[in-house]
Structures are given as C-alpha cells and as structure tokens.
Write a protein that holds these residues in place. Structure first.
Motif, PDB file in Angstrom:
ATOM      1  N   TYR A  13      26.927 -27.627  42.472  1.00  0.00           N
ATOM      2  CA  TYR A  13      27.129 -26.815  43.658  1.00  0.00           C
ATOM      3  C   TYR A  13      28.618 -26.535  43.735  1.00  0.00           C
ATOM      4  CZ  TYR A  13      22.511 -28.165  45.476  1.00  0.00           C
ATOM      5  OH  TYR A  13      21.169 -28.361  45.654  1.00  0.00           O
ATOM      6  N   TYR A  14      28.968 -25.347  44.221  1.00  0.00           N
ATOM      7  CA  TYR A  14      30.370 -24.963  44.374  1.00  0.00           C
ATOM      8  C   TYR A  14      30.630 -24.657  45.837  1.00  0.00           C
ATOM      9  CZ  TYR A  14      30.056 -24.494  39.345  1.00  0.00           C
ATOM     10  OH  TYR A  14      29.847 -24.749  38.016  1.00  0.00           O
ATOM     11  N   PHE A  15      31.709 -25.216  46.357  1.00  0.00           N
ATOM     12  CA  PHE A  15      32.079 -25.036  47.751  1.00  0.00           C
ATOM     13  C   PHE A  15      33.473 -24.443  47.841  1.00  0.00           C
ATOM     14  CE2 PHE A  15      29.165 -28.587  47.572  1.00  0.00           C
ATOM     15  CZ  PHE A  15      28.329 -28.397  48.652  1.00  0.00           C
ATOM     16  N   LYS A  16      33.681 -23.579  48.824  1.00  0.00           N
ATOM     17  CA  LYS A  16      35.003 -23.045  49.103  1.00  0.00           C
ATOM     18  C   LYS A  16      35.890 -24.202  49.576  1.00  0.00           C
ATOM     19  CE  LYS A  16      37.294 -19.720  52.052  1.00  0.00           C
ATOM     20  NZ  LYS A  16      37.135 -18.813  53.181  1.00  0.00           N
ATOM     21  N   PHE A  17      37.157 -24.174  49.207  1.00  0.00           N
ATOM     22  CA  PHE A  17      38.113 -25.191  49.639  1.00  0.00           C
ATOM     23  C   PHE A  17      39.166 -24.499  50.504  1.00  0.00           C
ATOM     24  CE2 PHE A  17      41.712 -28.104  49.106  1.00  0.00           C
ATOM     25  CZ  PHE A  17      41.089 -29.296  49.430  1.00  0.00           C
ATOM     26  N   PRO A  18      38.979 -24.502  51.831  1.00  0.00           N
ATOM     27  CA  PRO A  18      39.833 -23.697  52.720  1.00  0.00           C
ATOM     28  C   PRO A  18      41.136 -24.365  53.162  1.00  0.00           C
ATOM     29  CG  PRO A  18      38.086 -24.687  53.983  1.00  0.00           C
ATOM     30  CD  PRO A  18      37.871 -25.095  52.541  1.00  0.00           C
ATOM     31  N   PHE A  19      41.620 -25.346  52.409  1.00  0.00           N
ATOM     32  CA  PHE A  19      42.807 -26.092  52.797  1.00  0.00           C
ATOM     33  C   PHE A  19      43.789 -26.170  51.639  1.00  0.00           C
ATOM     34  CE2 PHE A  19      39.136 -27.851  55.037  1.00  0.00           C
ATOM     35  CZ  PHE A  19      39.521 -27.656  56.354  1.00  0.00           C
ATOM     36  N   SER A  20      44.968 -26.668  51.928  1.00  0.00           N
ATOM     37  CA  SER A  20      45.956 -26.943  50.892  1.00  0.00           C
ATOM     38  C   SER A  20      45.622 -28.291  50.247  1.00  0.00           C
ATOM     39  CB  SER A  20      47.348 -26.989  51.517  1.00  0.00           C
ATOM     40  OG  SER A  20      48.243 -27.681  50.702  1.00  0.00           O
ATOM     41  N   ILE A  21      45.646 -28.346  48.930  1.00  0.00           N
ATOM     42  CA  ILE A  21      45.351 -29.600  48.227  1.00  0.00           C
ATOM     43  C   ILE A  21      46.324 -30.690  48.649  1.00  0.00           C
ATOM     44  CG2 ILE A  21      45.297 -30.718  45.965  1.00  0.00           C
ATOM     45  CD1 ILE A  21      44.317 -28.024  44.836  1.00  0.00           C
ATOM     46  N   LYS A  22      47.575 -30.341  48.808  1.00  0.00           N
ATOM     47  CA  LYS A  22      48.593 -31.323  49.197  1.00  0.00           C
ATOM     48  C   LYS A  22      48.277 -31.936  50.560  1.00  0.00           C
ATOM     49  CE  LYS A  22      53.454 -31.824  50.200  1.00  0.00           C
ATOM     50  NZ  LYS A  22      54.649 -31.131  50.601  1.00  0.00           N
ATOM     51  N   ASP A  23      47.908 -31.113  51.530  1.00  0.00           N
ATOM     52  CA  ASP A  23      47.596 -31.627  52.874  1.00  0.00           C
ATOM     53  C   ASP A  23      46.409 -32.576  52.866  1.00  0.00           C
ATOM     54  OD1 ASP A  23      49.669 -30.137  53.903  1.00  0.00           O
ATOM     55  OD2 ASP A  23      48.371 -28.519  54.609  1.00  0.00           O
ATOM     56  N   ILE A  24      45.379 -32.226  52.111  1.00  0.00           N
ATOM     57  CA  ILE A  24      44.167 -33.043  52.073  1.00  0.00           C
ATOM     58  C   ILE A  24      44.420 -34.358  51.347  1.00  0.00           C
ATOM     59  CG2 ILE A  24      41.765 -33.155  51.301  1.00  0.00           C
ATOM     60  CD1 ILE A  24      42.347 -31.140  53.570  1.00  0.00           C
ATOM     61  N   SER A  25      45.156 -34.325  50.234  1.00  0.00           N
ATOM     62  CA  SER A  25      45.352 -35.538  49.445  1.00  0.00           C
ATOM     63  C   SER A  25      46.153 -36.592  50.208  1.00  0.00           C
ATOM     64  CB  SER A  25      46.029 -35.221  48.112  1.00  0.00           C
ATOM     65  OG  SER A  25      47.338 -34.740  48.312  1.00  0.00           O
ATOM     66  N   GLU A  26      46.917 -36.191  51.218  1.00  0.00           N
ATOM     67  CA  GLU A  26      47.681 -37.154  52.011  1.00  0.00           C
ATOM     68  C   GLU A  26      46.794 -37.975  52.930  1.00  0.00           C
ATOM     69  OE1 GLU A  26      50.655 -34.896  54.039  1.00  0.00           O
ATOM     70  OE2 GLU A  26      51.673 -34.370  52.173  1.00  0.00           O
ATOM     71  N   VAL A  27      45.640 -37.463  53.352  1.00  0.00           N
ATOM     72  CA  VAL A  27      44.783 -38.166  54.314  1.00  0.00           C
ATOM     73  C   VAL A  27      43.440 -38.590  53.742  1.00  0.00           C
ATOM     74  CG1 VAL A  27      45.832 -37.055  56.304  1.00  0.00           C
ATOM     75  CG2 VAL A  27      43.806 -36.050  55.281  1.00  0.00           C
ATOM     76  N   SER A  28      43.079 -38.125  52.563  1.00  0.00           N
ATOM     77  CA  SER A  28      41.732 -38.356  52.049  1.00  0.00           C
ATOM     78  C   SER A  28      41.711 -39.444  50.961  1.00  0.00           C
ATOM     79  CB  SER A  28      41.165 -37.048  51.484  1.00  0.00           C
ATOM     80  OG  SER A  28      39.826 -37.212  51.151  1.00  0.00           O
ATOM     81  N   ASN A  29      42.274 -40.577  51.268  1.00  0.00           N
ATOM     82  CA  ASN A  29      42.281 -41.704  50.317  1.00  0.00           C
ATOM     83  C   ASN A  29      41.357 -42.801  50.741  1.00  0.00           C
ATOM     84  OD1 ASN A  29      44.134 -40.555  48.554  1.00  0.00           O
ATOM     85  ND2 ASN A  29      45.823 -41.223  49.809  1.00  0.00           N
TER      86      ASN A  29
END
Length: 88
Positions: A72-88
């Motif tokens: 499945y493919y999903f749109k990623f509507p955010f900046s990778i940098k912003d997400i990687s800071e909180v999604s650990n």
C-alpha cells in the motif's frame, strides 16, 4: 536520517513498525507491505503552530493513494525531518 516508526496499540501494548526510509526519502510516499497494515496504525508529528504539541496521523484505508500486489502507498504530507524528531 533517523528512522520513522508507525505505532499500533492493541491489548495494552504498543508495537512499532519501521517505515521504508529509502522509499520515503526518494518518493515522498510511505510504502507499507500489505501484511503489516492494520486499522489503527499511526505516526506522531508536531503541530505546525505549537511545536511542543504532538498529534497522531493515522494511516487508514481512505488515505491509500496507490496499491499493487504487495504494498500500500500513502501520501506523506509532512517534512521527514519534523517527523523523525518525534517518531522514535
């Protein structure tokens, strides 16, 4: 680049599933194997107005933008940098 994780909460436990970062960084889309998809999958992202507030972005069937035999493919509507800071 730090990995980004999807989370799923079931029966009092939280599981983490790592997103395919190579595909995400090149295509700006989440590629998720079909066997890993479950209702309730989400990742965390910071609010745009107040960066200290963290929200959930759920991956639901209606957010699938493409499908093939295995993914499945999903749109990623955010900046990778912003997400990687909180999604650990």
């Amino acid at each position: 680049m730090r990995p980004i994780y999807l989370f799923i909460e079931k029966n009092g436990f939280t599981r983490k599933i790592m997103i395919d970062m190579a595909y995400l960084s090149s295509k700006k889309k989440i590629r998720l194997p079909k066997y890993l998809f479950e209702e309730g999958l989400y990742f965390l992202y910071p609010e745009s107005k107040n960066r200290s507030l963290i929200s959930k972005y759920e991956l639901t069937k209606d957010k699938i933008i493409k499908e093939d035999q295995h993914f499945y493919y999903f749109k990623f509507p955010f900046s990778i940098k912003d997400i990687s800071e909180v999604s650990n």
